[in-house]
Enzyme design. Structure first.
Site, short mmCIF file in Angstrom:
data_model
loop_
_atom_site.label_atom_id
_atom_site.label_comp_id
_atom_site.label_asym_id
_atom_site.label_seq_id
_atom_site.Cartn_x
_atom_site.Cartn_y
_atom_site.Cartn_z
N LEU D 230 0.80 -1.22 0.00
CA LEU D 230 0.00 0.00 0.00
C LEU D 230 0.84 1.28 0.00
O LEU D 230 1.75 1.43 0.80
CB LEU D 230 -0.92 0.00 1.24
CG LEU D 230 -1.99 1.09 1.26
CD1 LEU D 230 -3.00 0.88 0.15
CD2 LEU D 230 -2.67 1.12 2.63
N ASP D 231 0.51 2.20 -0.88
CA ASP D 231 1.16 3.50 -0.95
C ASP D 231 2.65 3.41 -1.28
O ASP D 231 3.40 4.37 -1.07
CB ASP D 231 1.00 4.30 0.36
CG ASP D 231 -0.45 4.66 0.62
OD1 ASP D 231 -1.26 4.55 -0.31
OD2 ASP D 231 -0.76 5.03 1.77
N GLU D 232 3.08 2.24 -1.78
CA GLU D 232 4.49 2.07 -2.09
C GLU D 232 4.73 1.83 -3.58
O GLU D 232 5.86 1.57 -3.99
CB GLU D 232 5.08 0.90 -1.28
CG GLU D 232 5.13 1.13 0.21
CD GLU D 232 6.22 2.12 0.62
OE1 GLU D 232 7.01 2.52 -0.25
OE2 GLU D 232 6.25 2.50 1.81
#
EC number: 3.5.1.10
Lengths: 288, 288, 288, 288
Positions: D230-232
């Site tokens: 997530l969000d990476e």
């Protein structure tokens, strides 16, 4: 350093046509050169093609002269203009200033620390004020006053200094004097001026005062090549900064100093790294 | 909602002098009003003082009329102009458009979602093209063609629609027609135009084409009040975006669309929130 | 210069309540002081009020001490904190550096030209490298090496130099050493650090390397007050610049240098002009 | 439209080595193709080479299949991956939304006006709220509620819709739900999410609230490819906007809406124009 540890910049321009990129890169591959970075652009309006390639030879026996000689057929057949530069060769830049020192200080810092790689064989000014700064950097400082009466003579002296300095590039770092068409023409595409407005707005004198009077919400700076037509030369780089109703003319001048320094430094770096091509009265800038 | 749950905007301007802020804020304190936000500016050149205060009464019995009547001595003694607005009152905004729909679409979205609080009693256009968009938002769409021969008559119809719509503010959202001095004067300081260039650069027609031709490195948009002097009205907001040599005129137009939308929306919001004061041919904008 | 030609900055903070602005500006009017510039802000979350006023007395007999004594009732009744500064008084700023010289050079240029008004009684470094730059500006340079073993002793020497220099403000211009909680606490709200990332992204060491690894499209710099909690102090100013996939870590470092210089210079100017208030772990910055 | 009036995008990637550009452009020249625009990049760390070429055939008999077959030796010898796209072919983009409509509205406007060229065969949402907007654009709207208990089932329905819609690209336009690793993997490099912070700052939930709490001076948005982490995921585009101490969380959310729209629209355009290459966990974006 053997030939194969060197890096080169190859700049090409010619009428756009099928097979240009292939011909140039084929020549590079034929000499076992590894392309590190390349950029190209074909202007659909002028039908002119521009290409900049950074490469390194992979063979110890790379012969730059033979490599360039090999372009002869392309020069003839495609009307190609080709220039080769060693990447680490330092170009000779003469700075011209007046009394304001912010751009000069900024460029000298970048020169001193290697942020911009160049030689500065001379600083020319129509005022004596900034000599101390030149002295500290061990750069000859030439004070050449300019008056309407002595302008021709002054410019002859400037020209002589540029000649002796073997100037490759000239930077008007807030020089505040207009160069004659003769000098501008002689160094066509090699004189960079910083104008303290977001051209074409506020051409001419006292742009910050006029920006303040007009009530604009952004002020800016423009780095451009000098041509005989004042403030109309090809634009290399522009930047702006926000101002508000409460900002006085002096506030704008202060804000503008930083914008001018950054804009000029960036334009000069592009120029010295052979990233800028003239394209009529516009520029092609392969920025990084 | 009782009086004490309301929020107000108080706008003040007058010749600058000692004691102005004290007098105004003293009056607020005397009526037990709590200042939520205040901004002021004294122009040292025109010696004019401007102040915007957002406040809320803390007593249930706050009487807005009595509060304003209390300013009478200040109006007289200090030459003060004072206006009071309920913060949540929606102003009546008439949009004028031509064929291009990006600014209209952007404003209607902000209207629909409440991002910009306003009423839109009418949309006026010299073309029929954007009627469907108006319909979907249930806003009356007035198609008023304009030709050189019918210009006076067309403007009379526009004026009638504005009257009937009780227009407080008029937005030229890429209207592409020049309003007469009469109409511009009647709604002085209340007509906002979006010009698709970074004024004062590229005044007049086809700014993106001229920007492309000139080879600028930034393009921009300017929101300004309309005056009889074309493209010379007081600037409210400006923004820019970077372009490069490879950007065509069409690329610039596409980039420009986003810049125009944002610049106009921001200027309109400032205007509707009573953040903008006219100061001669300039503006004071208490931005947030 | 008589009293009436002086300009002053008055900084006020207190719990927010009705009548604060009125009380302060009434006091100014009572002493015949002309407000040149004022800004205020009430934080609705902390209910704390902040105000900065620049004013000039209009009577020759203005007595600053008496003026300040007159605030005694407000201090008591409203819990008000009031500070008065002569606008042209130069604050004493100690610069701390390591080996990197771009921020130091930039600050010294602004110091030398008066772009930022301050006294620099000392430069402290854990390396000898930048002595020449200090010498040219006639500023004492203190080389205090820091090792894990000698850290406590080194900091005691630093503290002594700060004391002797009567340091008002300390700037960590890429100092690269962490100050102890003791020193950070002693100069709470007066030590400004420049962190070479857009905090809270890339806290800690080698932010440009990590930004390059993560593939971000913008890099930035953050100027903040130093607290015992590393990289968590109140942020004063942040700026960013665009980078692209082809930018190496070294490119980012070069771009970052300019961003760091500008961000730090701007934050320091705000601080020295008394534009910054601490508000818990945040700042209120009345920018111009 | 005959073959020679078509424009194509050719995307190439392979291990970097001498002769790649020459081989590819030689193949183009051999088929009498005119290069309109080309960009390339060799990553010195991963030693991976990327190239995007826009070209048009100049012969009526251009055979795209034969042209691509001709790459077989290069595929084998240089490990080259080659893809050809007709420039005007519209890709199929499924939009996924929740309740917030600003990004959806912005994308639909760009879709409707052709600013972004694409087909939108479906809009999927876990809420019914935005159906009307989809209806007005004649796009099927699929309301698929998601709860912890029904998440697997919901995602199966989503997957089926994507299959039926023949989705090429998926845009999470503030969808606010986390996709499973399975779905993220299936559409690897083809799901674009807009995160409402300047990553890696403020990963996770409620970034504007945390940005407000931290007191940052710039807020931003990040468009990135979705990965299981997530969000990476690889970042495609980021933009920021300035905020100040007086901006509330709601102010930040309002400012952020515009930044999110612009950042997502720009990233999607790059993606649909085949300007984005995955390079490990980073992207190569040949922007215009």
């Amino acid at each position: 350093m053997s030939q194969k540890d060197k890096h080169y910049i190859l700049n090409v321009s010619c009428p756009d046509q099928i097979g240009v990129v292939s011909a140039v890169t084929g020549h590079l591959a034929g000499h076992a050169c590894f392309v590190e970075e390349s950029s190209d652009y074909g202007d659909p309006q002028t039908n002119r093609f521009f290409m900049r390639i950074r490469f390194r030879p992979t063979l110890a026996g790379f012969d730059a002269d033979a490599f360039m000689d090999g372009f002869a057929p392309l020069r003839t057949r495609l009307g190609m203009q080709v220039d080769l530069f060693e990447r680490t060769a330092k170009r000779r830049v003469v700075l011209m200033v007046s009394k304001l020192d912010h751009c000069l200080n900024d460029l000298l810092f970048r020169y001193r620390t290697g942020d911009i790689r160049m030689k500065i064989p001379a600083i020319i000014s129509n005022h004596p004020d900034l000599r101390q700064l030149a002295d500290w950097h061990d750069i000859p400082y030439h004070h050449i006053p300019v008056t309407p009466a002595t302008k021709a003579e002054a410019e002859a002296r400037i020209d002589a200094i540029l000649e002796e300095a073997q100037a490759d590039t000239i930077v008007l770092a807030r020089y505040m004097q207009i160069l004659s068409a003769g000098l501008a023409g002689k160094y066509h595409g090699r004189i960079i001026n910083i104008h303290h407005s977001f051209l074409p707005g506020f051409k001419g004198a006292r742009p910050y005062h006029r920006a303040h009077e007009r009530g604009v919400k952004l002020i800016g700076a423009t780095a451009h090549y000098v041509t005989a037509d004042l403030d109309e030369g090809p634009i290399i780089e522009q930047q702006v900064e926000r101002v508000e109703h409460f900002n006085s003319v002096n506030d704008m001048i202060a804000v503008g100093r930083d914008v001018e320094c950054l804009t000029l430094a960036r334009a000069l770096r592009y120029h010295l790294e052979h990233r800028v091509f003239l394209n009529g009265n516009k520029t092609v800038v392969f920025r990084r």
